[in-house]
Design an enzyme around this catalytic site. Structure first.
Site, PDB file in Angstrom:
ATOM      1  N   ARG A  15       0.834  -1.207   0.000  1.00 50.24           N
ATOM      2  CA  ARG A  15       0.000   0.000   0.000  1.00 50.24           C
ATOM      3  C   ARG A  15       0.871   1.260   0.000  1.00 50.24           C
ATOM      4  O   ARG A  15       1.022   1.924  -1.010  1.00 50.24           O
ATOM      5  CB  ARG A  15      -0.951  -0.016   1.220  1.00 50.24           C
ATOM      6  N   ASP A  16       1.506   1.558   1.111  1.00 49.41           N
ATOM      7  CA  ASP A  16       2.308   2.774   1.219  1.00 49.41           C
ATOM      8  C   ASP A  16       3.515   2.720   0.301  1.00 49.41           C
ATOM      9  O   ASP A  16       3.982   3.743  -0.197  1.00 49.41           O
ATOM     10  CB  ASP A  16       2.760   2.948   2.673  1.00 49.41           C
ATOM     11  N   HIS A 207       6.531   4.513  12.699  1.00 53.94           N
ATOM     12  CA  HIS A 207       6.476   4.488  11.224  1.00 53.94           C
ATOM     13  C   HIS A 207       7.500   5.509  10.735  1.00 53.94           C
ATOM     14  O   HIS A 207       7.244   6.720  10.751  1.00 53.94           O
ATOM     15  CB  HIS A 207       5.063   4.857  10.767  1.00 53.94           C
ATOM     16  N   HIS A 209      10.344   7.048   7.938  1.00 56.06           N
ATOM     17  CA  HIS A 209      10.911   7.167   6.602  1.00 56.06           C
ATOM     18  C   HIS A 209      12.396   7.487   6.749  1.00 56.06           C
ATOM     19  O   HIS A 209      12.826   8.026   7.765  1.00 56.06           O
ATOM     20  CB  HIS A 209      10.187   8.251   5.810  1.00 56.06           C
ATOM     21  N   CYS A 240       5.799   9.829  -0.229  1.00 59.57           N
ATOM     22  CA  CYS A 240       4.521  10.461   0.086  1.00 59.57           C
ATOM     23  C   CYS A 240       4.184  11.452  -1.016  1.00 59.57           C
ATOM     24  O   CYS A 240       4.954  12.378  -1.274  1.00 59.57           O
ATOM     25  CB  CYS A 240       4.567  11.179   1.441  1.00 59.57           C
ATOM     26  N   ASN A 249       9.711   4.444   2.885  1.00 62.66           N
ATOM     27  CA  ASN A 249       9.693   3.933   4.243  1.00 62.66           C
ATOM     28  C   ASN A 249      10.993   3.183   4.518  1.00 62.66           C
ATOM     29  O   ASN A 249      11.675   2.736   3.599  1.00 62.66           O
ATOM     30  CB  ASN A 249       8.532   2.938   4.413  1.00 62.66           C
TER      31      ASN A 249
END
Length: 299
Positions: A15-16, A207, A209, A240, A249
């Site tokens: 997803r991300d 979370h 990055h 993003c 990430n």
């Protein structure tokens, strides 16, 4: 030094990780990625997002991906659902856990979802009520917790306020996101100390990055603070769309290597994880973003 005995990795690559890619990615390739990650021992995989393809084109077809994967017992296959409409679509796809996201920055909230933080939280009320009625668990994300591309520094108290609201609304876990990757170990520890006064450590996740190369240091700092859940993306995929310059990430392979070195159990097979990341990188025609994967593949 009291570190957690075990850590749960939340794999956000499908997803991300994929949402920021420019080229189209087939449903079959997305299904293969999820199944490769399952085979590697990931117990929590964020498969897709039920958001308008107008805003995030790569997440089109998430329902088809959920229909195509061979779901295994004991594994959570989750989806991001920004609103009630997205939740209803996820429910139709038989998604058993969803996530919602809010920002700790007013400017980022406006740029990302065109509303204030307070308005974004209010939008989640009917979603969380519907999720409770359907026995669907909801995880919460807070973005820009250690810096914003528009507002700069973010006060830890502001992050704590948003996290507290998400928890009070019914999110069983709140993931704190360093969206632009500017956080450092000291600021990470201070942030967790502040947020944990409102939301207990065992209900928080990290979370990170890796824009400034600090993600692993921040994860280690979080471990020292008692955090035992971390989001990561295979091969370091991601970024993003609303944060210019933000890189991917932290790579799941790199986090796993760190945890293995500390003697912390994850239940994940490194060889399988590296293979999964390399395969999707070949599909995308891009270099593997994991230092550990590159080192192992070059041997």
């Amino acid at each position: 030094m009291n570190l957690p005995q075990s850590v749960r990795l939340v794999e956000v690559g499908p997803r991300d990780g994929l949402q920021n890619e420019k080229q189209p990615i087939s449903v079959a390739d997305k299904v293969r990625l999820v199944e490769d990650l399952t085979a590697a021992g990931l117990r929590y995989i964020e498969v897709g997002s039920f958001v308008s393809p107008k805003w995030v084109p790569q997440m089109a077809g998430s329902a088809e991906v959920f229909a195509g994967i061979q779901r295994q017992p004991g594994i959570t296959y989750a989806a991001l659902t920004p609103n009630l409409k997205g939740f209803e679509a996820a429910l139709e796809a038989r998604v058993e856990e969803v996530a919602v996201f809010a920002a700790a920055s007013e400017a980022f909230s406006q740029k990302n979802i065109n509303c204030s933080i307070a308005e974004s939280l209010q939008r989640f009320v009917p979603l969380l009520e519907a999720a409770k009625a359907e026995s669907v668990r909801v995880r919460g994300y807070v973005s820009c917790v250690l810096g914003c591309p528009y507002d700069g520094e973010i006060a830890p108290a502001q992050v704590a306020s948003v996290a507290r609201e998400l928890h009070a609304m019914g999110c069983y876990e709140v993931s704190l996101g360093d969206t632009i990757g500017t956080g450092t170990a000291g600021k990470t520890r201070h942030l967790i100390e502040t947020v944990a006064r409102d939301v207990p450590h065992h209900l928080l996740a990290g979370h990170f990055h890796d824009t400034y190369g600090q993600a692993l240091a921040n994860i280690y700092a979080s471990l020292l603070e008692g955090i035992s859940v971390f989001d990561s993306s295979v091969a370091g995929l991601g970024g993003c769309p609303y944060a210019k310059g933000a890189t991917g990430n932290v790579a799941s392979e790199d986090v796993l290597y760190l945890l293995q070195g500390l003697g912390i159990d994850t239940g994940i097979d490194m060889d399988g994880l590296v293979a999964a990341g390399q395969r999707i990188c070949e599909v995308l025609g891009k270099a593997n973003g994991s230092r550990v994967a590159r080192a192992r593949l070059s041997r």
